[in-house]
Design a protein around this motif. Structure first.
Motif, PDB file in Angstrom:
ATOM      1  N   MET A  65       0.722  -1.248  -0.003  1.00 30.22           N
ATOM      2  CA  MET A  65       0.065  -0.194  -0.030  1.00 30.22           C
ATOM      3  C   MET A  65       0.771   1.344   0.010  1.00 30.22           C
ATOM      4  N   ARG A  66       0.526   2.375  -0.859  1.00 32.30           N
ATOM      5  CA  ARG A  66       1.189   3.480  -0.878  1.00 32.30           C
ATOM      6  C   ARG A  66       0.371   4.651  -0.602  1.00 32.30           C
ATOM      7  N   LEU A  67       0.602   5.701   0.452  1.00 32.42           N
ATOM      8  CA  LEU A  67       0.157   6.714   0.278  1.00 32.42           C
ATOM      9  C   LEU A  67       0.719   7.957   0.059  1.00 32.42           C
ATOM     10  N   THR A  68       0.158   8.942  -0.691  1.00 31.10           N
ATOM     11  CA  THR A  68       0.826  10.055  -1.295  1.00 31.10           C
ATOM     12  C   THR A  68      -0.222  11.241  -0.781  1.00 31.10           C
ATOM     13  N   ILE A  69       0.343  12.149  -0.336  1.00 30.57           N
ATOM     14  CA  ILE A  69      -0.240  13.573   0.371  1.00 30.57           C
ATOM     15  C   ILE A  69      -0.451  14.506  -0.866  1.00 30.57           C
ATOM     16  N   LEU A  70      -1.755  14.510  -1.364  1.00 36.87           N
ATOM     17  CA  LEU A  70      -1.997  15.357  -2.502  1.00 36.87           C
ATOM     18  C   LEU A  70      -2.057  17.002  -2.055  1.00 36.87           C
ATOM     19  N   GLY A  71      -2.383  17.104  -0.637  1.00 42.32           N
ATOM     20  CA  GLY A  71      -2.518  18.146   0.245  1.00 42.32           C
ATOM     21  C   GLY A  71      -2.566  18.147   1.464  1.00 42.32           C
ATOM     22  N   SER A  72      -1.730  18.922   1.940  1.00 43.18           N
ATOM     23  CA  SER A  72      -1.514  19.092   3.593  1.00 43.18           C
ATOM     24  C   SER A  72      -1.597  20.337   4.014  1.00 43.18           C
ATOM     25  N   GLY A  73      -2.319  21.190   3.396  1.00 45.05           N
ATOM     26  CA  GLY A  73      -2.795  22.541   3.888  1.00 45.05           C
ATOM     27  C   GLY A  73      -4.122  22.509   4.324  1.00 45.05           C
ATOM     28  N   THR A  74      -4.693  23.738   4.013  1.00 45.58           N
ATOM     29  CA  THR A  74      -6.236  23.818   3.937  1.00 45.58           C
ATOM     30  C   THR A  74      -6.799  25.108   3.050  1.00 45.58           C
ATOM     31  N   ASN A  75      -8.098  25.399   3.153  1.00 49.32           N
ATOM     32  CA  ASN A  75      -8.710  26.134   1.929  1.00 49.32           C
ATOM     33  C   ASN A  75      -7.633  27.268   1.268  1.00 49.32           C
ATOM     34  N   ILE A  76      -7.155  28.104   1.803  1.00 49.21           N
ATOM     35  CA  ILE A  76      -6.308  28.871   1.466  1.00 49.21           C
ATOM     36  C   ILE A  76      -4.817  28.656   2.299  1.00 49.21           C
ATOM     37  N   PRO A 107      -0.290  29.541   1.122  1.00 49.76           N
ATOM     38  CA  PRO A 107       0.428  30.027   0.238  1.00 49.76           C
ATOM     39  C   PRO A 107       1.028  28.786  -0.255  1.00 49.76           C
ATOM     40  N   THR A 108       1.520  27.595   0.072  1.00 45.63           N
ATOM     41  CA  THR A 108       2.237  26.696  -0.386  1.00 45.63           C
ATOM     42  C   THR A 108       1.731  25.161  -0.618  1.00 45.63           C
ATOM     43  N   ARG A 109       0.517  25.091   0.269  1.00 50.05           N
ATOM     44  CA  ARG A 109       0.101  23.712   0.510  1.00 50.05           C
ATOM     45  C   ARG A 109      -1.172  23.487  -0.187  1.00 50.05           C
ATOM     46  N   ALA A 110      -1.506  22.636  -0.849  1.00 52.23           N
ATOM     47  CA  ALA A 110      -3.063  22.232  -1.381  1.00 52.23           C
ATOM     48  C   ALA A 110      -3.774  22.050  -0.063  1.00 52.23           C
ATOM     49  N   ALA A 111      -5.184  22.025  -0.238  1.00 45.85           N
ATOM     50  CA  ALA A 111      -6.044  21.512   0.870  1.00 45.85           C
ATOM     51  C   ALA A 111      -5.849  20.162   0.794  1.00 45.85           C
ATOM     52  N   SER A 112      -7.074  19.402   1.640  1.00 46.09           N
ATOM     53  CA  SER A 112      -6.975  18.223   2.004  1.00 46.09           C
ATOM     54  C   SER A 112      -7.263  17.109   0.839  1.00 46.09           C
ATOM     55  N   GLY A 113      -6.332  16.123   0.620  1.00 43.98           N
ATOM     56  CA  GLY A 113      -6.514  15.162  -0.341  1.00 43.98           C
ATOM     57  C   GLY A 113      -5.371  14.178  -0.195  1.00 43.98           C
ATOM     58  N   TYR A 114      -5.563  12.918  -0.318  1.00 42.42           N
ATOM     59  CA  TYR A 114      -4.841  11.699  -0.191  1.00 42.42           C
ATOM     60  C   TYR A 114      -5.112  10.767  -1.340  1.00 42.42           C
ATOM     61  N   CYS A 125      -3.641  17.997  11.895  1.00 39.68           N
ATOM     62  CA  CYS A 125      -2.789  18.765  12.699  1.00 39.68           C
ATOM     63  C   CYS A 125      -2.854  20.336  12.450  1.00 39.68           C
ATOM     64  N   SER A 126      -4.088  20.937  12.440  1.00 43.48           N
ATOM     65  CA  SER A 126      -4.392  22.041  11.835  1.00 43.48           C
ATOM     66  C   SER A 126      -3.633  23.318  12.564  1.00 43.48           C
ATOM     67  N   PHE A 127      -3.387  23.101  13.878  1.00 48.93           N
ATOM     68  CA  PHE A 127      -2.812  24.016  14.615  1.00 48.93           C
ATOM     69  C   PHE A 127      -1.778  23.685  15.734  1.00 48.93           C
ATOM     70  N   PRO A 128      -0.833  24.488  16.077  1.00 44.17           N
ATOM     71  CA  PRO A 128       0.209  24.295  16.960  1.00 44.17           C
ATOM     72  C   PRO A 128      -0.451  24.470  18.241  1.00 44.17           C
ATOM     73  N   ALA A 129       0.306  23.518  19.288  1.00 46.35           N
ATOM     74  CA  ALA A 129      -0.322  23.271  20.676  1.00 46.35           C
ATOM     75  C   ALA A 129      -0.559  24.545  21.313  1.00 46.35           C
ATOM     76  N   VAL A 136      -0.556  29.563   9.957  1.00 49.08           N
ATOM     77  CA  VAL A 136       0.006  30.011  11.085  1.00 49.08           C
ATOM     78  C   VAL A 136       1.055  28.807  11.521  1.00 49.08           C
ATOM     79  N   THR A 137       0.409  27.645  11.442  1.00 51.98           N
ATOM     80  CA  THR A 137       1.088  26.292  11.931  1.00 51.98           C
ATOM     81  C   THR A 137       2.501  26.245  11.438  1.00 51.98           C
ATOM     82  N   ASP A 138       2.658  26.589  10.227  1.00 54.64           N
ATOM     83  CA  ASP A 138       4.022  26.382   9.546  1.00 54.64           C
ATOM     84  C   ASP A 138       5.199  27.262  10.408  1.00 54.64           C
TER      85      ASP A 138
END
Ligand code: ZN
Ligand code: ZN
Length: 251
Positions: free
Chosen positions: A1-12, A14-21, A185-189, A222-224
């Protein structure tokens, strides 16, 4: 089985697509289909017309909106470009059938696709896609919205995906002993939010569930700015991967 992250960010973001795997087993399966993930899917080299199953966690736009572009393209491909594709099965939480009935009745041409489309509502019962076992589980995200996490088992390996979730027992059970868990992991602790996990809670879920490796994803901009690996590592001593678009992990 292989998992590819298509998006590791959210709606808007600057550098990451939103959710998709993208999950490759004996089938090519998508988990969520948020904005900008379709462009990343093309970069993987996977033939988008061979995708047979799309599993949605819920219908917040950051998990869903590229489906519209994808489906419109599939219609053009099969109607006007001589293309063929296998039937498409769309799976999601309670409300899925009503949601797509309304959407398809509204978007021009969507009810006239020349290939079979099936909609399936699932709750907390396992089902098979070929030799791939899928276990949906209700998780707690926002009030009055049915949200699912998914566990996918194939070839003796288990992958868990939280969808969007708060910390809840159900999520810990979904992840129990999984080889890999991809968590919200939307937000930092230090900047918690009531409807999402933060990095510290991701570590806590990983520890309680006894998983093999933790993949942190669904970052708000912000989390980045924070060290989420360190924050998750306070509770969890196993391998932690900070998700990024187009990262592929083999299980
Ligand atoms: Zn959400
Ligand atoms: Zn989300």
């Amino acid at each position: 089985m292989r998992l590819t992250i298509l998006g590791s960010g959210t709606n808007i973001h600057p550098t990451r697509a939103a959710s998709g795997y993208l999950v490759r087993t004996d089938h090519t399966i998508l988990l969520d289909f948020g904005p900008r993930t379709l462009a990343n899917l093309q970069k993987t080299g996977v033939n988008r017309h061979r995708i047979t199953h799309i599993l949605f966690s819920h219908y917040h736009a950051d998990h869903f909106s590229d489906f519209i572009t994808y489906f419109f393209d599939a219609m053009i491909f099969t109607k006007y470009q001589g293309g063929t594709r296998p039937p498409l099965t769309v799976i999601g939480p309670r409300g899925t059938k009503k949601f797509f009935r309304t959407l398809f009745a509204t978007l021009p041409g969507f009810t006239q696709a020349p290939f079979a489309v099936h909609f399936k509502e699932v709750s907390d019962r396992a089902f098979m896609i070929g030799k791939t076992s899928v276990i949906p589980r209700t998780v707690t995200h926002t009030q009055n919205l049915h949200c699912l996490g998914y566990r996918i088992e194939y070839g003796g390996k288990a992958l868990a995906y939280s969808g969007d979730s708060q910390y809840c027992d159900s999520l810990v059970r979904l992840c129990g002993d999984a080889d890999l868990a991809g968590l919200d992991c939307s937000f930092p602790a230090s900047r918690p939010n009531p409807v999402h996990l933060h990095a510290g809670q991701c570590g806590q879920v990983a520890k309680e569930a006894g998983i093999g490796q933790l993949v942190l994803s669904h970052f708000y901009p912000v989390t980045d700015r924070y060290n989420v690996r360190e924050q998750a590592g306070e509770a969890f001593g196993g391998k932690i991967v900070v998700g990024r678009d187009l990262l592929t992990i083999k299980l």
